[in-house]
Write a protein that holds these residues in place. Sequence first.
Motif, PDB file in Angstrom:
ATOM      1  N   GLU A   1      40.352  67.353 -27.422  1.00  0.00           N
ATOM      2  CA  GLU A   1      41.868  68.080 -27.896  1.00  0.00           C
ATOM      3  C   GLU A   1      42.344  68.020 -26.122  1.00  0.00           C
ATOM      4  O   GLU A   1      43.434  68.569 -25.530  1.00  0.00           O
ATOM      5  CB  GLU A   1      41.436  68.842 -28.090  1.00  0.00           C
ATOM      6  CG  GLU A   1      41.287  69.299 -29.481  1.00  0.00           C
ATOM      7  CD  GLU A   1      41.057  70.270 -29.866  1.00  0.00           C
ATOM      8  OE1 GLU A   1      40.822  70.975 -29.761  1.00  0.00           O
ATOM      9  OE2 GLU A   1      40.186  70.199 -31.487  1.00  0.00           O
ATOM     10  N   ALA A   2      41.924  67.365 -24.938  1.00  0.00           N
ATOM     11  CA  ALA A   2      42.102  67.942 -23.602  1.00  0.00           C
ATOM     12  C   ALA A   2      43.583  66.506 -23.089  1.00  0.00           C
ATOM     13  O   ALA A   2      43.260  65.733 -24.198  1.00  0.00           O
ATOM     14  CB  ALA A   2      41.441  68.224 -22.708  1.00  0.00           C
ATOM     15  N   ASP A   3      44.317  66.729 -21.866  1.00  0.00           N
ATOM     16  CA  ASP A   3      43.899  65.534 -21.465  1.00  0.00           C
ATOM     17  C   ASP A   3      42.635  64.644 -20.590  1.00  0.00           C
ATOM     18  O   ASP A   3      42.599  65.957 -19.876  1.00  0.00           O
ATOM     19  CB  ASP A   3      45.560  66.500 -20.195  1.00  0.00           C
ATOM     20  CG  ASP A   3      46.626  65.824 -21.456  1.00  0.00           C
ATOM     21  OD1 ASP A   3      46.888  65.802 -22.260  1.00  0.00           O
ATOM     22  OD2 ASP A   3      47.241  67.193 -20.420  1.00  0.00           O
ATOM     23  N   VAL A   4      42.402  63.439 -21.410  1.00  0.00           N
ATOM     24  CA  VAL A   4      41.397  62.900 -20.532  1.00  0.00           C
ATOM     25  C   VAL A   4      41.854  62.196 -19.071  1.00  0.00           C
ATOM     26  O   VAL A   4      42.684  61.021 -20.053  1.00  0.00           O
ATOM     27  CB  VAL A   4      40.867  62.618 -21.650  1.00  0.00           C
ATOM     28  CG1 VAL A   4      39.476  62.346 -20.803  1.00  0.00           C
ATOM     29  CG2 VAL A   4      40.269  64.029 -22.459  1.00  0.00           C
ATOM     30  N   TYR A   5      41.172  61.886 -18.847  1.00  0.00           N
ATOM     31  CA  TYR A   5      41.372  60.485 -17.687  1.00  0.00           C
ATOM     32  C   TYR A   5      40.082  60.072 -17.448  1.00  0.00           C
ATOM     33  O   TYR A   5      38.650  60.964 -17.212  1.00  0.00           O
ATOM     34  CB  TYR A   5      41.240  61.507 -15.806  1.00  0.00           C
ATOM     35  CG  TYR A   5      43.302  62.005 -16.346  1.00  0.00           C
ATOM     36  CD1 TYR A   5      44.035  61.142 -15.696  1.00  0.00           C
ATOM     37  CD2 TYR A   5      43.325  63.099 -16.734  1.00  0.00           C
ATOM     38  CE1 TYR A   5      45.804  62.122 -16.209  1.00  0.00           C
ATOM     39  CE2 TYR A   5      44.798  63.648 -16.878  1.00  0.00           C
ATOM     40  CZ  TYR A   5      45.833  63.028 -16.542  1.00  0.00           C
ATOM     41  OH  TYR A   5      46.962  63.437 -16.089  1.00  0.00           O
ATOM     42  N   TYR A   6      39.892  59.278 -16.675  1.00  0.00           N
ATOM     43  CA  TYR A   6      38.459  58.735 -16.495  1.00  0.00           C
ATOM     44  C   TYR A   6      38.858  57.313 -14.970  1.00  0.00           C
ATOM     45  O   TYR A   6      39.143  57.101 -15.045  1.00  0.00           O
ATOM     46  CB  TYR A   6      38.113  57.326 -17.723  1.00  0.00           C
ATOM     47  CG  TYR A   6      36.624  56.692 -17.256  1.00  0.00           C
ATOM     48  CD1 TYR A   6      35.698  57.318 -18.050  1.00  0.00           C
ATOM     49  CD2 TYR A   6      36.849  55.404 -17.076  1.00  0.00           C
ATOM     50  CE1 TYR A   6      34.385  57.299 -17.641  1.00  0.00           C
ATOM     51  CE2 TYR A   6      35.717  55.021 -16.861  1.00  0.00           C
ATOM     52  CZ  TYR A   6      34.564  55.549 -16.437  1.00  0.00           C
ATOM     53  OH  TYR A   6      32.880  54.797 -17.565  1.00  0.00           O
ATOM     54  N   TRP A   7      37.323  57.609 -14.266  1.00  0.00           N
ATOM     55  CA  TRP A   7      37.118  57.089 -13.164  1.00  0.00           C
ATOM     56  C   TRP A   7      35.703  56.517 -13.005  1.00  0.00           C
ATOM     57  O   TRP A   7      34.814  57.274 -13.688  1.00  0.00           O
ATOM     58  CB  TRP A   7      37.586  58.251 -12.282  1.00  0.00           C
ATOM     59  CG  TRP A   7      37.288  58.081 -10.905  1.00  0.00           C
ATOM     60  CD1 TRP A   7      37.478  56.901 -10.074  1.00  0.00           C
ATOM     61  CD2 TRP A   7      37.013  58.600  -9.477  1.00  0.00           C
ATOM     62  NE1 TRP A   7      37.203  56.825  -8.457  1.00  0.00           N
ATOM     63  CE2 TRP A   7      36.890  58.073  -8.282  1.00  0.00           C
ATOM     64  CE3 TRP A   7      36.819  60.174  -9.541  1.00  0.00           C
ATOM     65  CZ2 TRP A   7      36.536  58.184  -6.786  1.00  0.00           C
ATOM     66  CZ3 TRP A   7      36.783  60.554  -8.265  1.00  0.00           C
ATOM     67  CH2 TRP A   7      36.218  59.720  -7.429  1.00  0.00           C
ATOM     68  N   GLY A   8      35.636  55.294 -13.291  1.00  0.00           N
ATOM     69  CA  GLY A   8      34.600  54.712 -12.707  1.00  0.00           C
ATOM     70  C   GLY A   8      34.886  53.790 -11.728  1.00  0.00           C
ATOM     71  O   GLY A   8      35.080  53.285 -10.865  1.00  0.00           O
ATOM     72  N   ASP A   9      33.449  52.843 -11.711  1.00  0.00           N
ATOM     73  CA  ASP A   9      33.314  51.881 -10.806  1.00  0.00           C
ATOM     74  C   ASP A   9      34.132  50.838 -10.872  1.00  0.00           C
ATOM     75  O   ASP A   9      35.093  50.136 -11.888  1.00  0.00           O
ATOM     76  CB  ASP A   9      32.093  50.777 -10.756  1.00  0.00           C
ATOM     77  CG  ASP A   9      30.974  52.511 -10.531  1.00  0.00           C
ATOM     78  OD1 ASP A   9      31.023  52.940  -9.629  1.00  0.00           O
ATOM     79  OD2 ASP A   9      29.927  52.202 -10.324  1.00  0.00           O
ATOM     80  N   LEU A  10      34.990  49.541  -9.911  1.00  0.00           N
ATOM     81  CA  LEU A  10      35.871  48.741  -9.861  1.00  0.00           C
ATOM     82  C   LEU A  10      34.843  47.403  -9.812  1.00  0.00           C
ATOM     83  O   LEU A  10      34.361  46.778  -8.721  1.00  0.00           O
ATOM     84  CB  LEU A  10      36.951  48.774  -8.612  1.00  0.00           C
ATOM     85  CG  LEU A  10      37.622  49.556  -8.849  1.00  0.00           C
ATOM     86  CD1 LEU A  10      38.718  50.233  -7.500  1.00  0.00           C
ATOM     87  CD2 LEU A  10      38.920  48.949  -9.694  1.00  0.00           C
ATOM     88  N   ASP A  11      34.627  47.730 -11.089  1.00  0.00           N
ATOM     89  CA  ASP A  11      33.608  46.467 -11.131  1.00  0.00           C
ATOM     90  C   ASP A  11      33.701  45.405 -12.589  1.00  0.00           C
ATOM     91  O   ASP A  11      34.185  45.935 -13.581  1.00  0.00           O
ATOM     92  CB  ASP A  11      31.929  46.199 -10.751  1.00  0.00           C
ATOM     93  CG  ASP A  11      31.079  47.525 -11.549  1.00  0.00           C
ATOM     94  OD1 ASP A  11      32.176  48.117 -12.388  1.00  0.00           O
ATOM     95  OD2 ASP A  11      30.201  47.542 -11.687  1.00  0.00           O
TER      96      ASP A  11
END
Length: 248
Positions: free
Chosen positions: A148-158
């Motif tokens: 229900e939230a504003d969701v962001y994703y930060w992952g590896d650049l691969d």
Amino acid sequence: MREAIGPSAPGLARLDRQDVDRLVAVLGWLAEHPHSELSERELPVEGVDTKWYERHRRLVECLLPAVTGSQVTPRRHWPAFRVRLPGEPRDLRCDLEALRGLAVNASRVLICENLTTVITLPDLPDTVAVHGMGFAAPSLADVAWIREADVYYWGDLDTYGFQILGRVRAALPGIRSLMMDEETLDDWRGLAVTESNPYRGEVGHLTLTELRALSAVRAGDLRLEQERIGRDYARVRLFADLGPSPTA
């Protein structure tokens, strides 16, 4: 130094020239920055990533005291599942079932692929940070307060980082990525390494910006782990890209 070289000799003999150069660079950086407080996943040394360090940890830890005169070595990554709440900040260890039961009123959630990143994040107002646990990240869609939230994703650049992002977006269609773009890759390309076994399959649910970054990664079979991105740079980007708090 002689006492350190003796036990290290078999490991040193197995190194090729490139790995010898990497080992020297790691030892040199650690000698110059004895109080950096960085974990082993964050060392900003060209050609060195987590997998390299894990393979050569014993050599580094054996030789480093002889080079620096200190027993201090980089911290190992934290193996526990972690959730970081805003404010103090408060860190919790819990499984998915416990996540579902948390009484959290989160306006914004940041899912990070790697645990070290969650632990070293700056305090982000009104933002709960969650370790995505790699390919387990899509299961976070089962947590109501995340969904229900504003969701962001930060992952590896691969290739695997983008594969995970695609799977998470399939479960959470509104999710937005952070620092998974060509600009970030170009700014930190010097700390990228070659991915020995990249994912060659199709990756769905990506934006055009993410697809361009994936193409750039695949063009060089690159892997840039998110911990290699400098903390100051990441801090600026996080505050710029996240924007004002949804409750502001």
